[in-house]
Write a protein that holds these residues in place. Structure first.
Motif, PDB file in Angstrom:
ATOM      1  N   UNK A 114      11.569 -50.170   4.153  1.00 42.41           N
ATOM      2  CA  UNK A 114      11.519 -51.453   3.997  1.00 42.41           C
ATOM      3  C   UNK A 114       9.864 -51.880   4.328  1.00 42.41           C
ATOM      4  N   UNK A 115       9.803 -51.099   5.547  1.00 41.20           N
ATOM      5  CA  UNK A 115       8.146 -51.384   6.025  1.00 41.20           C
ATOM      6  C   UNK A 115       7.317 -50.972   4.843  1.00 41.20           C
ATOM      7  N   UNK A 116       7.464 -50.193   4.381  1.00 42.16           N
ATOM      8  CA  UNK A 116       6.381 -49.308   2.915  1.00 42.16           C
ATOM      9  C   UNK A 116       6.472 -50.482   2.118  1.00 42.16           C
ATOM     10  N   UNK A 117       7.801 -51.075   1.699  1.00 46.43           N
ATOM     11  CA  UNK A 117       7.645 -52.011   0.581  1.00 46.43           C
ATOM     12  C   UNK A 117       7.210 -53.059   0.964  1.00 46.43           C
ATOM     13  N   UNK A 118       7.021 -53.789   2.192  1.00 51.95           N
ATOM     14  CA  UNK A 118       6.349 -54.979   2.662  1.00 51.95           C
ATOM     15  C   UNK A 118       5.134 -54.741   2.662  1.00 51.95           C
ATOM     16  N   UNK A 119       4.714 -53.475   3.089  1.00 50.40           N
ATOM     17  CA  UNK A 119       2.952 -53.275   3.126  1.00 50.40           C
ATOM     18  C   UNK A 119       2.520 -53.432   1.917  1.00 50.40           C
ATOM     19  N   UNK A 120       3.426 -52.696   0.637  1.00 50.01           N
ATOM     20  CA  UNK A 120       3.140 -52.658  -0.744  1.00 50.01           C
ATOM     21  C   UNK A 120       2.833 -54.068  -1.530  1.00 50.01           C
TER      22      UNK A 120
ATOM     23  N   UNK B 275      -0.535 -56.205  -2.629  1.00 50.58           N
ATOM     24  CA  UNK B 275      -0.651 -56.770  -3.999  1.00 50.58           C
ATOM     25  C   UNK B 275      -1.019 -58.234  -3.849  1.00 50.58           C
ATOM     26  N   UNK B 276      -0.208 -58.870  -2.928  1.00 49.60           N
ATOM     27  CA  UNK B 276      -0.516 -60.368  -2.894  1.00 49.60           C
ATOM     28  C   UNK B 276      -1.882 -60.588  -2.546  1.00 49.60           C
ATOM     29  N   UNK B 277      -2.431 -59.709  -1.429  1.00 43.90           N
ATOM     30  CA  UNK B 277      -3.833 -59.937  -1.102  1.00 43.90           C
ATOM     31  C   UNK B 277      -4.962 -59.738  -2.163  1.00 43.90           C
ATOM     32  N   UNK B 278      -4.787 -58.871  -2.880  1.00 47.19           N
ATOM     33  CA  UNK B 278      -5.708 -58.405  -4.165  1.00 47.19           C
ATOM     34  C   UNK B 278      -5.454 -59.603  -5.203  1.00 47.19           C
ATOM     35  N   UNK B 279      -4.196 -60.294  -5.331  1.00 47.70           N
ATOM     36  CA  UNK B 279      -3.778 -61.076  -6.324  1.00 47.70           C
ATOM     37  C   UNK B 279      -4.596 -62.476  -5.971  1.00 47.70           C
ATOM     38  N   UNK B 280      -4.419 -62.706  -4.481  1.00 40.86           N
ATOM     39  CA  UNK B 280      -5.181 -64.034  -4.119  1.00 40.86           C
ATOM     40  C   UNK B 280      -6.572 -63.749  -4.291  1.00 40.86           C
ATOM     41  N   UNK B 281      -7.269 -62.427  -4.090  1.00 42.72           N
ATOM     42  CA  UNK B 281      -8.569 -62.271  -3.835  1.00 42.72           C
ATOM     43  C   UNK B 281      -9.067 -62.398  -5.213  1.00 42.72           C
ATOM     44  N   UNK B 282      -8.451 -62.148  -6.291  1.00 42.48           N
ATOM     45  CA  UNK B 282      -8.597 -62.201  -7.515  1.00 42.48           C
ATOM     46  C   UNK B 282      -8.897 -63.642  -7.984  1.00 42.48           C
ATOM     47  N   UNK B 283      -7.994 -64.299  -7.680  1.00 47.42           N
ATOM     48  CA  UNK B 283      -7.658 -65.887  -8.056  1.00 47.42           C
ATOM     49  C   UNK B 283      -9.092 -66.648  -7.605  1.00 47.42           C
ATOM     50  N   UNK B 284      -9.275 -66.513  -6.271  1.00 47.67           N
ATOM     51  CA  UNK B 284     -10.340 -67.079  -5.775  1.00 47.67           C
ATOM     52  C   UNK B 284     -11.631 -66.604  -6.201  1.00 47.67           C
TER      53      UNK B 284
END
Length: 288
Positions: A269-275, A279-288
């Motif tokens: 679960x920890x590894x999944x949450x990190x993954x 992903x969200x970080x890079x998606x948000x960065x790409x949008x910005x």
């Protein structure tokens, strides 16, 4: 490279292999301790072949792996359907039996030990090439149909049988694989210390591996990888008077972990949450 760092790194690789050997069968719902006994078998086979018969390292390694496979296959036939507790007790007994047999084999040094074992060149490189190959194999195995079957068996054997998973042969072959990993660890150990004494392969060794795996996390192969160097290394930084209590410290860590976080520090679960977070970080960065 400082000799102390060399020994630390090779021992870390050996313990990672042993941790994976315990882990791979436990993910099938059974706690198998045969890898410690298979480690002794592999170590003595390799030591005898290289010192007495002057075999090169690679054929001796393959012979030791074969010896570990046969050694673990025979009891696996009887333990394939054993409940977890029964397998734990039976395989701890195998450690004591193996030690007793080795003590009474004079041509292997008996209680006095087997000395002057030839050391393979570039042992550190060899160790981590093996760790990488084994790790890649386990990584792929866990994402295969066999890995999914192991997950189902771990959760509920009754459900696994309704899905027509052959739980018996799955257990047998995982135990054999664990025995081969134990034998490989024994070969590396023999080439590192160059002295084999039956007491090397004891419950003390098993306690170390339990601590590395269960504190690190038994639901993923990465728990062993991350926490083996941490837990094996930190006693080396302690004062000698405190470091002598290493086994007690490991035992306390194991008990505290089982009480407060039974799945270990690193979980799926920890590894999944990190993954997901990455992903969200890079998606948000790409949008910005």
């Amino acid at each position: 490279m400082p000799i102390s760092l060399f020994y630390f790194l090779v021992f870390t690789g050996i313990f990672i292999l042993l941790g994976w050997a315990i882990y791979i069968v436990y993910r099938n719902g059974q706690l198998n301790n045969v890898p410690i006994a298979a480690m002794a078998v592999g170590a003595y086979i390799c030591a005898y072949l290289t010192r007495e018969l002057h075999w090169p390292f690679l054929p001796a390694l393959l012979a030791a792996m074969g010896g570990g496979a046969v050694f673990s296959f025979v009891p696996a036939l009887g333990l394939g359907r054993a409940p977890g507790f029964s397998m734990t007790i039976a395989t701890i007994a195998m450690i004591f039996i193996t030690q007793t047999v080795l003590r009474n084999m004079a041509f292997l040094g008996g209680v006095y030990g087997f000395y002057s074992i030839p050391r393979v060149d570039h042992l550190l490189i060899v160790t981590y090439v093996i760790v990488f190959i084994v790790g890649f194999f386990i990584f792929r195995l866990e994402r295969s149909r066999i890995g999914r079957a192991m997950e189902v068996v771990f959760i509920d054997t009754s459900v696994a049988r309704t899905l027509k998973i052959n739980t018996y042969w799955l257990s047998v072959w995982l135990q054999v694989f664990a025995g081969v990993l134990g034998a490989i660890a024994g070969v590396l150990f023999a080439n590192l210390v160059r002295i084999l004494v039956p007491r090397h392969f004891s419950l003390g060794m098993l306690l170390n591996i339990y601590c590395f795996m269960f504190v690190g996390g038994y639901t993923t192969m990465w728990g062993v990888v991350v926490f083996t160097p941490i837990l094996w290394g930190f006693p080396l930084l302690l004062p000698e008077a405190v470091a002598e209590w290493k086994d007690t410290i490991y035992g306390l860590l194991l008990v505290v972990t089982m009480l407060l976080r039974p799945e270990g520090v690193i979980s799926k679960k920890m590894l999944w949450d990190i993954k997901v977070s990455v992903k969200r970080f890079f998606i948000n960065r790409r949008k910005s």
